[in-house]
Design a protein around this motif. Structure first.
Motif, PDB file in Angstrom:
ATOM      1  N   UNK A 123      12.154 -11.581 -10.901  1.00 51.04           N
ATOM      2  CA  UNK A 123      11.932 -11.969  -9.810  1.00 51.04           C
ATOM      3  C   UNK A 123      12.027 -10.812  -8.876  1.00 51.04           C
ATOM      4  N   UNK A 124      12.781 -10.020  -9.212  1.00 52.34           N
ATOM      5  CA  UNK A 124      12.797  -8.773  -8.337  1.00 52.34           C
ATOM      6  C   UNK A 124      11.561  -7.898  -8.501  1.00 52.34           C
ATOM      7  N   UNK A 125      11.170  -7.573  -9.705  1.00 53.37           N
ATOM      8  CA  UNK A 125      10.105  -6.992 -10.165  1.00 53.37           C
ATOM      9  C   UNK A 125       8.782  -7.592  -9.534  1.00 53.37           C
ATOM     10  N   UNK A 126       8.709  -8.923  -9.437  1.00 54.42           N
ATOM     11  CA  UNK A 126       7.591  -9.590  -8.741  1.00 54.42           C
ATOM     12  C   UNK A 126       7.490  -9.445  -7.528  1.00 54.42           C
ATOM     13  N   UNK A 127       8.778  -9.469  -6.658  1.00 53.64           N
ATOM     14  CA  UNK A 127       8.787  -9.095  -5.216  1.00 53.64           C
ATOM     15  C   UNK A 127       8.310  -7.672  -4.955  1.00 53.64           C
ATOM     16  N   UNK A 128       8.782  -6.773  -5.995  1.00 52.40           N
ATOM     17  CA  UNK A 128       8.302  -5.511  -5.692  1.00 52.40           C
ATOM     18  C   UNK A 128       6.874  -5.249  -5.741  1.00 52.40           C
ATOM     19  N   UNK A 129       6.051  -5.845  -6.817  1.00 47.46           N
ATOM     20  CA  UNK A 129       5.011  -5.524  -7.179  1.00 47.46           C
ATOM     21  C   UNK A 129       4.092  -6.243  -5.929  1.00 47.46           C
ATOM     22  N   UNK A 130       4.550  -7.429  -5.491  1.00 50.01           N
ATOM     23  CA  UNK A 130       3.889  -8.264  -4.094  1.00 50.01           C
ATOM     24  C   UNK A 130       4.030  -7.302  -3.001  1.00 50.01           C
ATOM     25  N   UNK A 131       4.996  -6.826  -2.691  1.00 51.32           N
ATOM     26  CA  UNK A 131       5.196  -6.011  -1.627  1.00 51.32           C
ATOM     27  C   UNK A 131       4.150  -4.621  -1.876  1.00 51.32           C
ATOM     28  N   UNK A 132       4.359  -4.132  -2.842  1.00 47.44           N
ATOM     29  CA  UNK A 132       3.408  -2.820  -3.148  1.00 47.44           C
ATOM     30  C   UNK A 132       1.816  -3.134  -2.940  1.00 47.44           C
ATOM     31  N   UNK A 133       1.618  -4.376  -3.584  1.00 46.26           N
ATOM     32  CA  UNK A 133       0.245  -4.797  -3.209  1.00 46.26           C
ATOM     33  C   UNK A 133      -0.403  -5.112  -1.845  1.00 46.26           C
ATOM     34  N   UNK A 134       0.656  -5.653  -1.401  1.00 50.19           N
ATOM     35  CA  UNK A 134       0.443  -6.209  -0.026  1.00 50.19           C
ATOM     36  C   UNK A 134       0.232  -4.883   1.008  1.00 50.19           C
ATOM     37  N   UNK A 135       1.218  -3.825   0.750  1.00 54.86           N
ATOM     38  CA  UNK A 135       1.077  -2.859   1.462  1.00 54.86           C
ATOM     39  C   UNK A 135      -0.189  -1.824   1.313  1.00 54.86           C
ATOM     40  N   UNK A 136      -0.446  -1.871   0.058  1.00 58.81           N
ATOM     41  CA  UNK A 136      -1.795  -1.276  -0.321  1.00 58.81           C
ATOM     42  C   UNK A 136      -3.061  -1.780   0.420  1.00 58.81           C
ATOM     43  N   UNK A 137      -2.928  -3.240   0.360  1.00 65.59           N
ATOM     44  CA  UNK A 137      -4.062  -3.951   0.755  1.00 65.59           C
ATOM     45  C   UNK A 137      -4.160  -3.718   2.322  1.00 65.59           C
ATOM     46  N   UNK A 138      -2.916  -3.694   2.859  1.00 63.86           N
ATOM     47  CA  UNK A 138      -2.934  -3.333   4.406  1.00 63.86           C
ATOM     48  C   UNK A 138      -3.637  -2.280   4.720  1.00 63.86           C
ATOM     49  N   UNK A 139      -3.117  -1.012   4.127  1.00 62.27           N
ATOM     50  CA  UNK A 139      -3.733   0.271   4.235  1.00 62.27           C
ATOM     51  C   UNK A 139      -5.155   0.332   3.681  1.00 62.27           C
ATOM     52  N   UNK A 140      -5.436  -0.362   2.738  1.00 67.42           N
ATOM     53  CA  UNK A 140      -6.973  -0.157   2.206  1.00 67.42           C
ATOM     54  C   UNK A 140      -8.003  -0.735   3.137  1.00 67.42           C
ATOM     55  N   UNK A 141      -7.551  -1.893   4.122  1.00 67.25           N
ATOM     56  CA  UNK A 141      -8.483  -2.472   4.558  1.00 67.25           C
ATOM     57  C   UNK A 141      -8.467  -1.894   6.344  1.00 67.25           C
ATOM     58  N   UNK A 142      -7.773  -0.979   6.697  1.00 72.53           N
ATOM     59  CA  UNK A 142      -7.577  -0.353   7.835  1.00 72.53           C
ATOM     60  C   UNK A 142      -9.095  -0.114   8.423  1.00 72.53           C
ATOM     61  N   UNK A 143      -9.842   0.454   7.794  1.00 72.26           N
ATOM     62  CA  UNK A 143     -11.238   0.962   8.193  1.00 72.26           C
ATOM     63  C   UNK A 143     -12.113  -0.401   8.874  1.00 72.26           C
ATOM     64  N   UNK A 144     -11.822  -1.484   8.073  1.00 72.31           N
ATOM     65  CA  UNK A 144     -12.483  -2.807   8.610  1.00 72.31           C
ATOM     66  C   UNK A 144     -12.298  -2.815  10.131  1.00 72.31           C
ATOM     67  N   UNK A 145     -11.393  -2.516  10.671  1.00 75.55           N
ATOM     68  CA  UNK A 145     -10.836  -2.407  12.313  1.00 75.55           C
ATOM     69  C   UNK A 145     -11.803  -1.766  13.143  1.00 75.55           C
ATOM     70  N   UNK A 146     -12.235  -0.665  12.470  1.00 77.15           N
ATOM     71  CA  UNK A 146     -12.971   0.400  13.176  1.00 77.15           C
ATOM     72  C   UNK A 146     -14.619   0.220  12.897  1.00 77.15           C
ATOM     73  N   UNK A 147     -14.847  -0.295  11.688  1.00 79.19           N
ATOM     74  CA  UNK A 147     -16.253  -0.804  11.271  1.00 79.19           C
ATOM     75  C   UNK A 147     -16.986  -2.005  11.983  1.00 79.19           C
ATOM     76  N   UNK A 148     -15.880  -2.821  12.402  1.00 74.37           N
ATOM     77  CA  UNK A 148     -16.553  -4.258  12.751  1.00 74.37           C
ATOM     78  C   UNK A 148     -16.413  -4.308  14.191  1.00 74.37           C
ATOM     79  N   UNK A 149     -17.603  -5.130  14.839  1.00 73.01           N
ATOM     80  CA  UNK A 149     -17.821  -5.137  16.325  1.00 73.01           C
ATOM     81  C   UNK A 149     -18.609  -6.033  16.519  1.00 73.01           C
TER      82      UNK A 149
END
Length: 135
Positions: free
Chosen positions: A89-115
């Motif tokens: 469970x601990x490893x699953x939580x770590x992987x989920x947290x890492x994927x979530x952080x990477x997804x949040x950072x990966x999608x930051x350009x959408x904020x600037x590109x969309x309008x």
């Protein structure tokens, strides 16, 4: 998942994260769909970026949560004796947290590109990529 004995399984955490991610995506899709009924939430300036960003993060995370869950199932089938030490469970939580952080950072350009843009073809305001980024 978390009120029964399933809370001890790492798979439950992947499926819960997948459910949350898919729900966020569907909320963004619902906001887009409301435009057909003359409720123009999606075509307002801050909401256009917000829903585009959340949609990007959610779609990214949905795919990668399925990949992580599938990889864990592969380990369980291929290496059943290693399951207790690798699929925790601990490893699953770590992987989920890492994927979530990477997804949040990966999608930051959408904020600037969309309008919001006025479409000459349909004569309405739409949420689209800003004109300066289309080239």
């Amino acid at each position: 998942f978390f009120n029964t004995k399933l809370k001890k399984l790492s798979s439950s955490y992947y499926l819960a994260a997948l459910g949350i991610s898919d729900t966020c995506y569907l909320v963004g899709l619902f906001a887009t769909w409301l435009s057909f009924f003359q409720v123009h939430i999606y075509t307002r300036e801050p909401y256009c970026q917000l829903f585009t960003y959340t949609s990007g993060v959610s779609s990214f995370l949905s795919v990668w949560y399925v990949v992580a869950f599938t990889f864990e199932r592969f380990i369980v089938v291929r290496y059943p004796l290693k399951r207790q030490s690798w699929c925790t469970v601990r490893r699953a939580k770590t992987i989920i947290a890492c994927l979530t952080l990477f997804g949040i950072l990966h999608s930051v350009p959408y904020i600037f590109y969309a309008g919001t843009q006025y479409s000459e073809r349909t004569k309405v305001t739409i949420c689209d990529m800003r004109t300066e980024y289309k080239a």
